[in-house]
Design a protein around this motif. Structure first.
Motif, PDB file in Angstrom:
ATOM      1  N   CYS A 105      13.576   9.643 -32.751  1.00  0.00           N
ATOM      2  CA  CYS A 105      12.391   9.837 -33.599  1.00  0.00           C
ATOM      3  C   CYS A 105      12.088  11.317 -33.785  1.00  0.00           C
ATOM      4  O   CYS A 105      10.935  11.753 -33.674  1.00  0.00           O
ATOM      5  N   ASN A 106      13.121  12.096 -34.051  1.00  0.00           N
ATOM      6  CA  ASN A 106      12.947  13.544 -34.196  1.00  0.00           C
ATOM      7  C   ASN A 106      13.033  14.029 -35.642  1.00  0.00           C
ATOM      8  O   ASN A 106      12.916  15.220 -35.909  1.00  0.00           O
ATOM      9  N   ALA A 107      13.224  13.102 -36.571  1.00  0.00           N
ATOM     10  CA  ALA A 107      13.357  13.514 -37.969  1.00  0.00           C
ATOM     11  C   ALA A 107      12.074  14.176 -38.467  1.00  0.00           C
ATOM     12  O   ALA A 107      12.107  15.160 -39.203  1.00  0.00           O
ATOM     13  N   GLU A 108      10.943  13.620 -38.068  1.00  0.00           N
ATOM     14  CA  GLU A 108       9.650  14.216 -38.412  1.00  0.00           C
ATOM     15  C   GLU A 108       9.236  15.117 -37.242  1.00  0.00           C
ATOM     16  O   GLU A 108       8.932  14.642 -36.158  1.00  0.00           O
ATOM     17  N   THR A 109       9.236  16.414 -37.486  1.00  0.00           N
ATOM     18  CA  THR A 109       9.051  17.386 -36.408  1.00  0.00           C
ATOM     19  C   THR A 109       7.758  17.176 -35.637  1.00  0.00           C
ATOM     20  O   THR A 109       7.745  17.217 -34.397  1.00  0.00           O
ATOM     21  N   ASP A 110       6.666  16.952 -36.335  1.00  0.00           N
ATOM     22  CA  ASP A 110       5.383  16.827 -35.645  1.00  0.00           C
ATOM     23  C   ASP A 110       5.385  15.643 -34.689  1.00  0.00           C
ATOM     24  O   ASP A 110       4.990  15.772 -33.525  1.00  0.00           O
ATOM     25  N   ARG A 111       5.843  14.499 -35.156  1.00  0.00           N
ATOM     26  CA  ARG A 111       5.870  13.319 -34.296  1.00  0.00           C
ATOM     27  C   ARG A 111       6.888  13.496 -33.168  1.00  0.00           C
ATOM     28  O   ARG A 111       6.621  13.138 -32.021  1.00  0.00           O
ATOM     29  N   GLY A 112       8.054  14.046 -33.489  1.00  0.00           N
ATOM     30  CA  GLY A 112       9.068  14.252 -32.457  1.00  0.00           C
ATOM     31  C   GLY A 112       8.574  15.152 -31.343  1.00  0.00           C
ATOM     32  O   GLY A 112       8.783  14.876 -30.159  1.00  0.00           O
ATOM     33  N   ALA A 113       7.897  16.245 -31.712  1.00  0.00           N
ATOM     34  CA  ALA A 113       7.366  17.169 -30.710  1.00  0.00           C
ATOM     35  C   ALA A 113       6.328  16.479 -29.837  1.00  0.00           C
ATOM     36  O   ALA A 113       6.298  16.666 -28.615  1.00  0.00           O
ATOM     37  N   LYS A 114       5.485  15.668 -30.453  1.00  0.00           N
ATOM     38  CA  LYS A 114       4.452  14.960 -29.679  1.00  0.00           C
ATOM     39  C   LYS A 114       5.077  13.970 -28.718  1.00  0.00           C
ATOM     40  O   LYS A 114       4.584  13.792 -27.591  1.00  0.00           O
ATOM     41  N   GLU A 140      11.139  22.129 -26.347  1.00  0.00           N
ATOM     42  CA  GLU A 140      11.461  23.498 -26.759  1.00  0.00           C
ATOM     43  C   GLU A 140      12.822  23.565 -27.457  1.00  0.00           C
ATOM     44  O   GLU A 140      13.009  24.334 -28.405  1.00  0.00           O
ATOM     45  N   LYS A 141      13.756  22.773 -26.995  1.00  0.00           N
ATOM     46  CA  LYS A 141      15.103  22.791 -27.578  1.00  0.00           C
ATOM     47  C   LYS A 141      15.128  22.145 -28.954  1.00  0.00           C
ATOM     48  O   LYS A 141      15.742  22.678 -29.902  1.00  0.00           O
ATOM     49  N   HIS A 143      12.428  21.187 -30.985  1.00  0.00           N
ATOM     50  CA  HIS A 143      11.382  21.558 -31.956  1.00  0.00           C
ATOM     51  C   HIS A 143      10.842  22.954 -31.631  1.00  0.00           C
ATOM     52  O   HIS A 143       9.653  23.126 -31.334  1.00  0.00           O
ATOM     53  N   PRO A 144      11.706  23.962 -31.681  1.00  0.00           N
ATOM     54  CA  PRO A 144      11.338  25.310 -31.212  1.00  0.00           C
ATOM     55  C   PRO A 144      10.228  25.994 -31.988  1.00  0.00           C
ATOM     56  O   PRO A 144       9.624  26.928 -31.470  1.00  0.00           O
ATOM     57  N   THR A 145       9.940  25.551 -33.209  1.00  0.00           N
ATOM     58  CA  THR A 145       8.902  26.212 -34.002  1.00  0.00           C
ATOM     59  C   THR A 145       7.570  25.466 -33.993  1.00  0.00           C
ATOM     60  O   THR A 145       6.610  25.908 -34.613  1.00  0.00           O
ATOM     61  N   HIS A 146       7.506  24.353 -33.287  1.00  0.00           N
ATOM     62  CA  HIS A 146       6.268  23.570 -33.279  1.00  0.00           C
ATOM     63  C   HIS A 146       5.198  24.247 -32.430  1.00  0.00           C
ATOM     64  O   HIS A 146       5.504  24.957 -31.462  1.00  0.00           O
ATOM     65  N   SER A 147       3.947  24.027 -32.769  1.00  0.00           N
ATOM     66  CA  SER A 147       2.840  24.671 -32.049  1.00  0.00           C
ATOM     67  C   SER A 147       2.709  24.187 -30.609  1.00  0.00           C
ATOM     68  O   SER A 147       2.007  24.827 -29.807  1.00  0.00           O
ATOM     69  N   LEU A 148       3.356  23.090 -30.253  1.00  0.00           N
ATOM     70  CA  LEU A 148       3.282  22.589 -28.879  1.00  0.00           C
ATOM     71  C   LEU A 148       4.289  23.243 -27.940  1.00  0.00           C
ATOM     72  O   LEU A 148       4.273  22.963 -26.740  1.00  0.00           O
ATOM     73  N   THR A 149       5.159  24.109 -28.462  1.00  0.00           N
ATOM     74  CA  THR A 149       6.199  24.674 -27.602  1.00  0.00           C
ATOM     75  C   THR A 149       5.623  25.523 -26.482  1.00  0.00           C
ATOM     76  O   THR A 149       6.103  25.484 -25.343  1.00  0.00           O
ATOM     77  N   ASP A 150       4.606  26.348 -26.781  1.00  0.00           N
ATOM     78  CA  ASP A 150       4.030  27.161 -25.708  1.00  0.00           C
ATOM     79  C   ASP A 150       3.275  26.297 -24.708  1.00  0.00           C
ATOM     80  O   ASP A 150       3.240  26.589 -23.509  1.00  0.00           O
ATOM     81  N   ASP A 151       2.687  25.199 -25.186  1.00  0.00           N
ATOM     82  CA  ASP A 151       2.037  24.254 -24.267  1.00  0.00           C
ATOM     83  C   ASP A 151       3.079  23.624 -23.347  1.00  0.00           C
ATOM     84  O   ASP A 151       2.829  23.447 -22.145  1.00  0.00           O
ATOM     85  N   ALA A 152       4.239  23.308 -23.914  1.00  0.00           N
ATOM     86  CA  ALA A 152       5.311  22.734 -23.098  1.00  0.00           C
ATOM     87  C   ALA A 152       5.757  23.712 -22.023  1.00  0.00           C
ATOM     88  O   ALA A 152       5.954  23.333 -20.862  1.00  0.00           O
ATOM     89  N   ARG A 153       5.920  24.979 -22.396  1.00  0.00           N
ATOM     90  CA  ARG A 153       6.314  26.005 -21.416  1.00  0.00           C
ATOM     91  C   ARG A 153       5.251  26.135 -20.314  1.00  0.00           C
ATOM     92  O   ARG A 153       5.582  26.240 -19.120  1.00  0.00           O
ATOM     93  N   PHE A 154       3.982  26.127 -20.712  1.00  0.00           N
ATOM     94  CA  PHE A 154       2.877  26.253 -19.763  1.00  0.00           C
ATOM     95  C   PHE A 154       2.888  25.085 -18.765  1.00  0.00           C
ATOM     96  O   PHE A 154       2.818  25.287 -17.542  1.00  0.00           O
TER      97      PHE A 154
END
Length: 222
Positions: A105-114, A140-141, A143-154
């Motif tokens: 379910c990664n075709a849609e970036t927003d849903r995939g990141a969530k 991070e791998k 969906h590297p440009t999604h706004s949740l990436t820094d939250d994932a790192r945190f």
């Protein structure tokens, strides 16, 4: 507790509401589309009926044809089902509910990141911190440009702290300002590191981290 009584009550209310509609409208609502069924499941979750929301989502998935099992509606239903389980504090089941969705379910970036982010959060809530770190890294791998990436790192750093891996905890938080300069997690991460230094009496290091965090806040507000 059984969801039978609340479900029967909800279905009775739905029947009464439908009976008030014109005949043509009743016909349209008698056979709702998959998207309408997903919206209904979401509404159940929003009114704090997670058991019914989960049931509605899983019934929708079972009714979809094989070719649509990982389409947009199906992926939305999988995510909603996991949220409904988590709302009942069934975190392990929520992680398992997203197993196929994480890869398909990664075709849609927003849903995939969530999906990847919530997998990590639910795994951490189940005290499976190694698994949580893997899911955050997966976000991070993929969906590297999604706004949740820094939250994932945190949150990956917090998971490492829970595991007692202090060096990795520090490394992940220290990397936030450079790797995600547009994110909002860097100041909090640096402040968390500063508190760790204070606990050890390393006041000079703590002050340096606090100054760096404040500068980043200033940069983010410009």
């Amino acid at each position: 507790a059984s969801s039978g009584a609340p479900r029967a009550h909800a279905e009775e209310l739905e029947r009464k509401a439908l009976s008030l509609l014109p005949t043509e409208a009743q016909k349209r609502h008698a056979s709702p589309t998959a998207e309408e069924r997903l919206a209904r499941a979401l509404a159940l979750l929003e009114v704090r009926e997670p058991a019914l929301a989960h049931l509605a989502a899983t019934e929708l998935l079972a009714a979809l044809p094989e070719a649509a099992r990982f389409g947009a509606t199906a992926c939305g239903a999988r995510l909603l089902a996991a949220k409904a389980l988590a709302a009942q504090r069934q975190f392990r089941a929520a992680v398992e509910a997203l197993a196929e969705a994480r890869d398909r379910c990664n075709a849609e970036t927003d849903r995939g990141a969530k999906i990847w982010f919530l997998s990590g959060r639910y795994a951490a809530s189940d005290s499976r911190y190694v698994l949580a770190t893997e899911f955050f890294a997966g976000l991070e791998k993929r969906h590297p440009t999604h706004s949740l990436t820094d939250d994932a790192r945190f949150y990956a750093a917090i998971a490492q702290q829970e595991l007692g891996v202090e060096a990795r905890f520090t490394e992940l938080l220290m990397s936030l300002p450079e790797d995600y300069p547009g994110g909002d997690r860097a100041p909090g991460g640096l402040f968390r590191l500063a508190l760790r230094r204070m606990e050890r009496g390393a006041w000079a290091e703590a002050i340096g981290l606090l100054d760096r965090g404040l500068r980043h806040v200033g940069d983010a507000e410009v």
